[in-house]
Design a protein around this motif. Structure first.
Motif, PDB file in Angstrom:
ATOM      1  N   LEU A  14     -29.386  10.396 -12.221  1.00  0.00           N
ATOM      2  CA  LEU A  14     -28.211  11.258 -12.036  1.00  0.00           C
ATOM      3  C   LEU A  14     -27.981  11.544 -10.561  1.00  0.00           C
ATOM      4  O   LEU A  14     -26.862  11.400 -10.050  1.00  0.00           O
ATOM      5  CB  LEU A  14     -28.395  12.567 -12.807  1.00  0.00           C
ATOM      6  N   VAL A  15     -29.051  11.931  -9.858  1.00  0.00           N
ATOM      7  CA  VAL A  15     -28.917  12.239  -8.431  1.00  0.00           C
ATOM      8  C   VAL A  15     -28.508  10.989  -7.656  1.00  0.00           C
ATOM      9  O   VAL A  15     -27.631  11.046  -6.779  1.00  0.00           O
ATOM     10  CB  VAL A  15     -30.246  12.814  -7.892  1.00  0.00           C
ATOM     11  N   SER A  16     -29.135   9.850  -7.992  1.00  0.00           N
ATOM     12  CA  SER A  16     -28.816   8.611  -7.263  1.00  0.00           C
ATOM     13  C   SER A  16     -27.373   8.189  -7.496  1.00  0.00           C
ATOM     14  O   SER A  16     -26.653   7.862  -6.540  1.00  0.00           O
ATOM     15  CB  SER A  16     -29.766   7.495  -7.711  1.00  0.00           C
ATOM     16  N   LEU A  17     -26.937   8.210  -8.759  1.00  0.00           N
ATOM     17  CA  LEU A  17     -25.581   7.764  -9.056  1.00  0.00           C
ATOM     18  C   LEU A  17     -24.546   8.722  -8.492  1.00  0.00           C
ATOM     19  O   LEU A  17     -23.545   8.295  -7.893  1.00  0.00           O
ATOM     20  CB  LEU A  17     -25.407   7.630 -10.569  1.00  0.00           C
ATOM     21  N   ILE A  18     -24.761  10.029  -8.658  1.00  0.00           N
ATOM     22  CA  ILE A  18     -23.813  11.007  -8.117  1.00  0.00           C
ATOM     23  C   ILE A  18     -23.773  10.914  -6.598  1.00  0.00           C
ATOM     24  O   ILE A  18     -22.692  10.970  -5.975  1.00  0.00           O
ATOM     25  CB  ILE A  18     -24.182  12.427  -8.568  1.00  0.00           C
ATOM     26  N   ILE A 201     -10.446  12.924  -8.293  1.00  0.00           N
ATOM     27  CA  ILE A 201     -11.853  12.497  -8.229  1.00  0.00           C
ATOM     28  C   ILE A 201     -12.762  13.703  -8.049  1.00  0.00           C
ATOM     29  O   ILE A 201     -13.826  13.798  -8.664  1.00  0.00           O
ATOM     30  CB  ILE A 201     -12.049  11.488  -7.076  1.00  0.00           C
ATOM     31  N   ILE A 202     -12.324  14.654  -7.205  1.00  0.00           N
ATOM     32  CA  ILE A 202     -13.143  15.847  -6.964  1.00  0.00           C
ATOM     33  C   ILE A 202     -13.307  16.647  -8.258  1.00  0.00           C
ATOM     34  O   ILE A 202     -14.411  17.085  -8.607  1.00  0.00           O
ATOM     35  CB  ILE A 202     -12.502  16.714  -5.864  1.00  0.00           C
ATOM     36  N   ILE A 203     -12.207  16.817  -8.974  1.00  0.00           N
ATOM     37  CA  ILE A 203     -12.263  17.594 -10.215  1.00  0.00           C
ATOM     38  C   ILE A 203     -13.090  16.864 -11.279  1.00  0.00           C
ATOM     39  O   ILE A 203     -13.810  17.483 -12.069  1.00  0.00           O
ATOM     40  CB  ILE A 203     -10.837  17.875 -10.723  1.00  0.00           C
ATOM     41  N   SER A 204     -12.999  15.541 -11.307  1.00  0.00           N
ATOM     42  CA  SER A 204     -13.701  14.774 -12.346  1.00  0.00           C
ATOM     43  C   SER A 204     -15.181  14.552 -12.019  1.00  0.00           C
ATOM     44  O   SER A 204     -15.912  14.027 -12.869  1.00  0.00           O
ATOM     45  CB  SER A 204     -13.031  13.405 -12.536  1.00  0.00           C
ATOM     46  N   LEU A 205     -15.626  14.951 -10.820  1.00  0.00           N
ATOM     47  CA  LEU A 205     -17.015  14.711 -10.443  1.00  0.00           C
ATOM     48  C   LEU A 205     -17.994  15.378 -11.414  1.00  0.00           C
ATOM     49  O   LEU A 205     -18.965  14.741 -11.847  1.00  0.00           O
ATOM     50  CB  LEU A 205     -17.257  15.195  -9.013  1.00  0.00           C
ATOM     51  N   PRO A 206     -17.817  16.665 -11.784  1.00  0.00           N
ATOM     52  CA  PRO A 206     -18.732  17.239 -12.784  1.00  0.00           C
ATOM     53  C   PRO A 206     -18.682  16.496 -14.117  1.00  0.00           C
ATOM     54  O   PRO A 206     -19.721  16.314 -14.767  1.00  0.00           O
ATOM     55  CB  PRO A 206     -18.233  18.687 -12.936  1.00  0.00           C
ATOM     56  N   MET A 207     -17.497  16.051 -14.508  1.00  0.00           N
ATOM     57  CA  MET A 207     -17.391  15.308 -15.760  1.00  0.00           C
ATOM     58  C   MET A 207     -18.126  13.976 -15.660  1.00  0.00           C
ATOM     59  O   MET A 207     -18.785  13.535 -16.612  1.00  0.00           O
ATOM     60  CB  MET A 207     -15.913  15.078 -16.109  1.00  0.00           C
ATOM     61  N   ILE A 208     -18.015  13.340 -14.491  1.00  0.00           N
ATOM     62  CA  ILE A 208     -18.748  12.082 -14.284  1.00  0.00           C
ATOM     63  C   ILE A 208     -20.252  12.330 -14.387  1.00  0.00           C
ATOM     64  O   ILE A 208     -20.985  11.549 -14.994  1.00  0.00           O
ATOM     65  CB  ILE A 208     -18.382  11.478 -12.912  1.00  0.00           C
ATOM     66  N   TRP A 213     -25.228  11.816 -17.351  1.00  0.00           N
ATOM     67  CA  TRP A 213     -26.381  12.469 -17.979  1.00  0.00           C
ATOM     68  C   TRP A 213     -26.513  12.038 -19.435  1.00  0.00           C
ATOM     69  O   TRP A 213     -27.607  11.707 -19.916  1.00  0.00           O
ATOM     70  CB  TRP A 213     -26.214  13.974 -17.874  1.00  0.00           C
ATOM     71  N   ILE A 214     -25.382  12.015 -20.151  1.00  0.00           N
ATOM     72  CA  ILE A 214     -25.416  11.640 -21.566  1.00  0.00           C
ATOM     73  C   ILE A 214     -25.741  10.161 -21.728  1.00  0.00           C
ATOM     74  O   ILE A 214     -26.568   9.771 -22.568  1.00  0.00           O
ATOM     75  CB  ILE A 214     -24.065  11.978 -22.230  1.00  0.00           C
ATOM     76  N   VAL A 215     -25.094   9.315 -20.918  1.00  0.00           N
ATOM     77  CA  VAL A 215     -25.301   7.871 -21.033  1.00  0.00           C
ATOM     78  C   VAL A 215     -26.740   7.496 -20.675  1.00  0.00           C
ATOM     79  O   VAL A 215     -27.379   6.689 -21.362  1.00  0.00           O
ATOM     80  CB  VAL A 215     -24.301   7.111 -20.128  1.00  0.00           C
ATOM     81  N   VAL A 216     -27.272   8.107 -19.609  1.00  0.00           N
ATOM     82  CA  VAL A 216     -28.655   7.816 -19.212  1.00  0.00           C
ATOM     83  C   VAL A 216     -29.613   8.288 -20.305  1.00  0.00           C
ATOM     84  O   VAL A 216     -30.590   7.606 -20.644  1.00  0.00           O
ATOM     85  CB  VAL A 216     -28.978   8.483 -17.863  1.00  0.00           C
ATOM     86  N   GLY A 217     -29.326   9.487 -20.871  1.00  0.00           N
ATOM     87  CA  GLY A 217     -30.163   9.969 -21.967  1.00  0.00           C
ATOM     88  C   GLY A 217     -30.148   9.029 -23.152  1.00  0.00           C
ATOM     89  O   GLY A 217     -31.188   8.758 -23.766  1.00  0.00           O
TER      90      GLY A 217
END
Length: 493
Positions: A14-18, A201-208, A213-217
């Motif tokens: 998550l940290v790396s991708l974000i 993009i800024i607004i969608s960052l938390p959604m991304i 998080w869900i996809v990695v899980g």
């Protein structure tokens, strides 16, 4: 606590991708800013040039009309004559006013701007049309003054503010046009373009981040599945884990685990086989040695050798006991309580049988061997040979370590869904710091004069684990001695 300090793959991804997305977003924002700034510069510069040409065209028309009117008026004065003009006061006044030198005054005056209806960018635009004779033809109603004329594009600082200027010389050479705008207009425009382009993009960052998080899980779910399989399998179960429906990236790990299970199984089998084979091979020569020693003792009775031979016989008995314990331990290590091994066992009956079998050992030391508690059958789902060995080892140890004329008491208690076996003796007890170590193989109590192999309690612990029971050991509070309690669950199987 260990899990809390271990690094998380999901958190790391998550940290790396974000972080990667943010860095790429910043780089994109930078290039968008450069592109937007360049395009805005081009558009605004083109607008300045176009506006200057429009103003020059309009002003040239005004100047030509003014010059033509002067020439026509001059012709009229010549035709009428100066005497005729002088006799007409109104005509004389009109001609003097029109032909007067007004170089100190602006040719045209802008209509005063009403701030309430004007545009907010209006105050950031300015222009000046000035003739080559020094006369000002038209200027914007701004306090900004452009005293330096430079043809083409240039930047000027006027009253502490940066302006973008464009200078144009009228082709006939009668006047020159200067038009400019504050650079802050362009900065505001570029900022608006960049922000409007990137705010989604800024607004969608938390959604991304949530989606990642869900996809990695979901992607790590096979790892959790395999971990659950390993965690919940029986400790003695070393079967391979199936690689069917396992992701390719996880297959090497599963293969390595299976290889490890196979090697551990081979080591355990070799150890059990060696222990059993060695014990079996040694039983016959030791039995023969005991027989020879006994025969020799009978033959030499009265010759003074009996004491030495008695020591030999006792040593052989100890070796025999050790071999029996090793064989028993090998059998227990190889056992796993499958349903085929489990049956209903009368714990009360088995306890009485073991007490009867060990009665002679207690009698030899003048030890009072007693039973208390339940006086009826107590049925327990268990492995019958294991229960018999557990009872024999615990009670045998209590008798061995209890001094002469001591007491050993065995008690059975029922508590809801559990059955508790308690063995109490009047021996020396065991220091608390040494109690857990006695469950290890070949670990004995402090009294080394007592015959034993150090395997009895380790075998008991193995049987307790097979039955998913618990064993507790504590020194007595009323006097010297030890309490050993084994707590069984009726429905462990």
């Amino acid at each position: 606590m260990q899990q809390a300090t271990n690094p998380s793959i999901r958190r790391r991804l998550l940290v790396s991708l974000i972080s990667t997305i943010v860095v790429l977003w910043l780089i994109s924002a930078y290039f968008v800013y450069l592109a937007a700034y360049h395009e805005v510069e081009e558009i605004y510069d083109a607008t300045l040039a176009q506006e200057s040409r429009i103003l020059a065209t309009l002003m040239l028309h005004e100047v030509e009309e003014d010059n033509e009117a002067r020439m026509n008026l001059h012709k009229i004065v010549q035709e009428l004559g100066e005497d005729f003009v002088n006799r007409s006061f109104a005509l004389k006044h009109f001609i003097d006013e029109f032909m007067a030198d007004e170089s100190e005054k602006d040719y045209l005056t802008m209509v005063p701007r009403e701030r309430e209806t004007g545009h907010r960018y209006e105050a950031k635009l300015a222009f000046l049309i000035k003739g080559t004779n020094g006369r000002t033809y038209l200027r914007s109603n701004l306090p900004a003054t452009f005293n330096t004329f430079t043809e083409g594009y240039n930047n000027q600082t006027v009253d502490g503010k940066l302006w973008r200027m464009y200078g144009l010389k009228e082709p006939t050479g009668q006047f020159q046009v200067q038009i400019g705008e504050l650079m802050s207009v362009r900065q505001e425009t570029v900022s608006e373009i960049v922000f409007n382009s990137l705010w989604p993009i800024i607004i969608s960052l938390p959604m991304i981040g949530l989606i990642i998080w869900i996809v990695v899980g979901s992607g790590l779910k096979p790892l959790h599945t395999i971990a659950d399989k390993v965690e919940h399998r029986d400790p003695k179960s070393l079967e391979s884990i199936s690689t069917q429906n396992v992701p390719r990236e996880v297959v090497p790990m599963v293969t390595s685990l299976n290889s490890l299970f196979y090697r551990v199984q081979r080591v355990l089998e070799n150890e059990r086989r060696f222990t059993a084979d060695a014990a079996h091979e040694l039983r016959t020569p030791i039995a023969a040695l005991k027989t020879l020693a006994q025969a020799k003792s009978l033959a030499d009775e009265g010759n003074g050798h009996s004491k030495f031979l008695d020591q030999v016989i006792r040593g052989v008995d100890r070796a025999t006991h050790l071999l029996e314990q090793l064989l028993m331990l090998a059998r227990m290590d190889s056992q796993s309580l499958e349903h085929s091994h489990v049956e209903d066992v009368d714990l009360h009956g088995e306890t009485i049988n073991v007490l009867a079998a060990l009665g002679s050992l207690a009698l030899a030391k003048d030890i009072e061997l007693a039973y208390e508690g339940i006086e009826r059958p107590v049925m327990l789902r268990s492995y019958k040979p294991g229960i018999q060995i557990l009872l024999r080892n615990i009670i045998d140890n209590a008798i061995r370590y209890t001094p002469k004329k001591g007491e050993v008491c065995v008690k059975l208690e029922e508590h809801n869904s559990t059955i508790k076996l308690i063995v109490t003796d009047t021996g020396p007890g065991i220091p608390e710091e040494n109690q857990q170590g006695l469950y290890q193989r070949f670990r004995r109590g402090e009294d080394t004069n007592i015959q034993g192999s150090g395997l009895g309690l380790s075998i008991v612990k193995r049987i307790v684990d097979l039955h998913h029971a618990t064993i507790e050991m504590e020194n007595r509070n009323d006097r010297s001695g030890l309490n050993i309690s084994v707590i069984f669950s009726r429905h462990f199987a």
